[in-house]
Design a protein around this motif. Structure first.
Motif, PDB file in Angstrom:
ATOM      1  N   ASP A 149       0.794  -1.231   0.000  1.00 12.77           N
ATOM      2  CA  ASP A 149       0.000   0.000   0.000  1.00 12.77           C
ATOM      3  C   ASP A 149       0.827   1.281   0.000  1.00 12.77           C
ATOM      4  OD1 ASP A 149       1.003   0.021   2.580  1.00 12.77           O
ATOM      5  OD2 ASP A 149      -0.950  -0.112   3.574  1.00 12.77           O
ATOM      6  N   ARG A 151       2.061   2.893   2.340  1.00 12.44           N
ATOM      7  CA  ARG A 151       1.647   3.793   3.420  1.00 12.44           C
ATOM      8  C   ARG A 151       2.494   3.492   4.641  1.00 12.44           C
ATOM      9  NH1 ARG A 151      -1.400   8.051   2.036  1.00 12.44           N
ATOM     10  NH2 ARG A 151      -2.548   8.028   4.007  1.00 12.44           N
ATOM     11  N   GLY A 154       0.733   3.087   7.925  1.00 10.21           N
ATOM     12  CA  GLY A 154      -0.666   3.177   7.532  1.00 10.21           C
ATOM     13  C   GLY A 154      -1.205   4.585   7.448  1.00 10.21           C
ATOM     14  N   LYS A 155      -0.311   5.610   7.509  1.00  9.88           N
ATOM     15  CA  LYS A 155      -0.798   6.986   7.597  1.00  9.88           C
ATOM     16  C   LYS A 155      -0.352   7.877   6.446  1.00  9.88           C
ATOM     17  CE  LYS A 155      -1.244   7.190  12.646  1.00  9.88           C
ATOM     18  NZ  LYS A 155      -0.824   7.906  13.879  1.00  9.88           N
ATOM     19  N   THR A 173       1.319  -0.885  11.645  1.00 12.76           N
ATOM     20  CA  THR A 173       0.081  -0.820  10.865  1.00 12.76           C
ATOM     21  C   THR A 173      -0.919  -1.852  11.347  1.00 12.76           C
ATOM     22  OG1 THR A 173       1.323  -0.062   8.927  1.00 12.76           O
ATOM     23  CG2 THR A 173      -0.892  -0.900   8.548  1.00 12.76           C
ATOM     24  N   ARG A 177      -4.713  -1.129  12.798  1.00  9.28           N
ATOM     25  CA  ARG A 177      -5.935  -1.580  12.136  1.00  9.28           C
ATOM     26  C   ARG A 177      -6.883  -2.309  13.089  1.00  9.28           C
ATOM     27  NH1 ARG A 177      -2.857  -3.588   6.997  1.00  9.28           N
ATOM     28  NH2 ARG A 177      -2.409  -5.318   8.401  1.00  9.28           N
ATOM     29  N   GLU A 265     -10.154  -1.670   6.255  1.00  9.24           N
ATOM     30  CA  GLU A 265     -10.030  -0.313   6.803  1.00  9.24           C
ATOM     31  C   GLU A 265      -9.597   0.690   5.742  1.00  9.24           C
ATOM     32  OE1 GLU A 265      -7.925   3.108   8.547  1.00  9.24           O
ATOM     33  OE2 GLU A 265      -7.000   1.407   7.484  1.00  9.24           O
ATOM     34  N   PHE A 266      -8.608   0.321   4.906  1.00  4.93           N
ATOM     35  CA  PHE A 266      -8.079   1.285   3.941  1.00  4.93           C
ATOM     36  C   PHE A 266      -9.027   1.540   2.775  1.00  4.93           C
ATOM     37  CE2 PHE A 266      -6.454  -2.807   2.388  1.00  4.93           C
ATOM     38  CZ  PHE A 266      -6.729  -2.734   1.034  1.00  4.93           C
ATOM     39  N   ILE A 340      -6.226   5.159   0.396  1.00  2.07           N
ATOM     40  CA  ILE A 340      -4.849   5.048  -0.076  1.00  2.07           C
ATOM     41  C   ILE A 340      -4.805   5.134  -1.588  1.00  2.07           C
ATOM     42  CG2 ILE A 340      -4.245   3.604   1.909  1.00  2.07           C
ATOM     43  CD1 ILE A 340      -4.148   1.221  -0.052  1.00  2.07           C
TER      44      ILE A 340
END
Length: 447
Positions: A149, A151, A154-155, A173, A177, A265-266, A340
């Motif tokens: 991803d 990321r 995750g941000k 990450t 999640r 989530e993404f 994302i």
């Protein structure tokens, strides 16, 4: 249902307008993302479409390396394509290791073709060892990010991989999640097992003759990681003719919104649910249909209940590919709330082909695909999503009317002609890495 563009593709093989009639038919080894026709992901669906269409223009041998069984799958274009199948591969020590091993067993056969095209960036290290001309499709970030991803934690957008950095990112990450211990353990195992792939892909990235990126955004991301921009061509997906429907001119009352995709989530479905609540608080009678499943599904359903939306949301679960066109066509708008930068977002193209305008978050390639046939909003912002839906309803005739012109960029024949040009440029050496391994010096396949 077959549209005119698909009919044109059939005719091109015989009426003097296609690659065969022009003497440009090539012998191509094609490596799909998975068993084509298995319907597992968008990349698998696209692989099947490419096999179906490219086999009318070139001689295809399709090399399948998959953990899934192929014997119960309706493989595309079997009357025109030779299949070499390695299926039911072991998942240990890691699925990608087994896929690489299976494909390396076919080294001699692969090197007998005019070119080899892998529709998956998973096989970059394998292609780099072939002496024949090669193309790798960049249809995901897996070659440069073990989570796929890009990321960091995750941000935010990651600046590039590193062993310790990637290990820490996978852990942080997963904790963020909170999709359940079992799901996160499985995800962490899959991601950490891809670290050798990322290392090898980064080290061998210049060993592939040409790269095919699905969008300008994806090409730019890979160029920023020193993949050869001068040998990367942007060729988008083409739409599936079976999805073609005429667009409507006015939105319904109530307004029906549709989401199709995984419940993760993404994917941002939680933002869409909150956006639905915001719309209804403004007096807009809006309903939501959700087609898909995933580890985030229970949390999304709880959120729907907490917001008092149970009567406004219909859950379709997994929907068979053949049933999707009518589902899209029955909605006033398709909503893509992703958080994302995904490589392309095939669902956007499916919605437009079905005549349904789009409301999409401003990530990745959504503007490239949607253009004037929809509205965009700031990702993660439910109020901005609600604003975009209201703008779409207010300008519905104009947005729906823009669909045909936008779709023209993704006509099958338009896109396939770009593949023909890429294939010719690679096969003739106009696009070529600085040096290729000779057949005699190619590494011994891993056993």
């Amino acid at each position: 249902m077959t549209d005119d563009a698909d009919s044109g593709a059939d005719a091109s093989a015989t009426d003097g307008s296609g690659a065969d009639a022009d003497g440009d038919r090539l012998d191509v080894g094609f490596v799909p993302a998975e068993v084509p026709g298995a319907g597992l992901t968008g990349a698998v669906e696209t692989s099947a479409l490419l096999v179906e269409h490219l086999s009318r223009r070139h001689d295809l041998t399709v090399y399948v390396a998959s953990q899934h069984a192929a014997d119960d799958v309706d493989l595309p274009a079997e009357d025109r394509v030779e299949y070499v199948i390695h299926d039911d591969l072991p998942k240990l020590p890691h699925p990608i290791t087994a896929k690489h091993r299976a494909l390396r067993e076919e080294t001699d056969a692969l090197e007998s073709h005019d070119l080899v095209h892998s529709y998956s960036s998973v096989f970059v290290p394998v292609l780099a060892d072939l002496s024949t001309p090669t193309i790798s499709t960049l249809n995901s970030y897996v070659a440069v990010c073990p989570k796929g991803d890009m990321r960091y934690h995750g941000k935010r957008t990651c600046s590039g991989p590193g062993p310790a950095k990637c290990v820490a990112c996978v852990g942080v990450t997963g904790a963020r999640r909170r999709q359940g211990l079992e799901n996160e353990a499985r995800s962490a195992y899959s991601s950490l097992g891809k670290l050798p792939l990322v290392r090898d892909s980064m080290a061998r990235r210049n060993g592939v003759d040409a790269y095919h990126a699905l969008s300008p955004h994806l090409a730019e991301d890979y160029a920023a990681l020193d993949f050869p921009a001068e040998r990367t061509r942007v060729i988008p997906h083409f739409y599936d003719g079976g999805f073609r429907r005429d667009p409507r001119t006015t939105a319904g009352d109530p307004v029906t919104l549709l989401y199709v995709g995984g419940l993760r989530e993404f994917k941002g479905v939680q933002v869409l649910v909150r956006g639905l609540a915001e719309l209804r608080s403004r007096g807009v009678d809006a309903r939501l249909r959700v087609a898909g499943a995933g580890p985030y599904g229970d949390r999304i359903k709880r959120l729907v209940g907490e917001l008092g939306l149970a009567d406004a949301v219909a859950w379709h679960g997994y929907v068979d590919h053949d049933d999707l066109p009518d589902l899209y066509a029955g909605a006033d708008a398709f909503v893509y709330p992703g958080l994302i930068d995904e490589p392309f977002g095939r669902v956007l193209l499916e919605a437009l082909a079905a005549g349904t305008p789009v409301v999409a978050s401003d990530v990745g390639s959504t503007d490239y695909i949607v253009g004037d046939a929809g509205e965009r909003f700031e990702s993660g912002d439910e109020r901005a999503l609600a604003d975009a839906v209201e703008r779409l309803v207010a300008d519905y005739e104009e947005r729906a009317g823009a669909i045909p012109d936008q779709l023209a960029r993704f006509e099958p024949e338009t896109v396939l002609a770009q593949f023909d040009e890429l294939y010719r440029d690679v096969a003739t050496g106009r696009l070529r890495r600085e040096s290729r391994p000779s057949s005699a010096s190619s590494p011994t396949p891993s056993r």
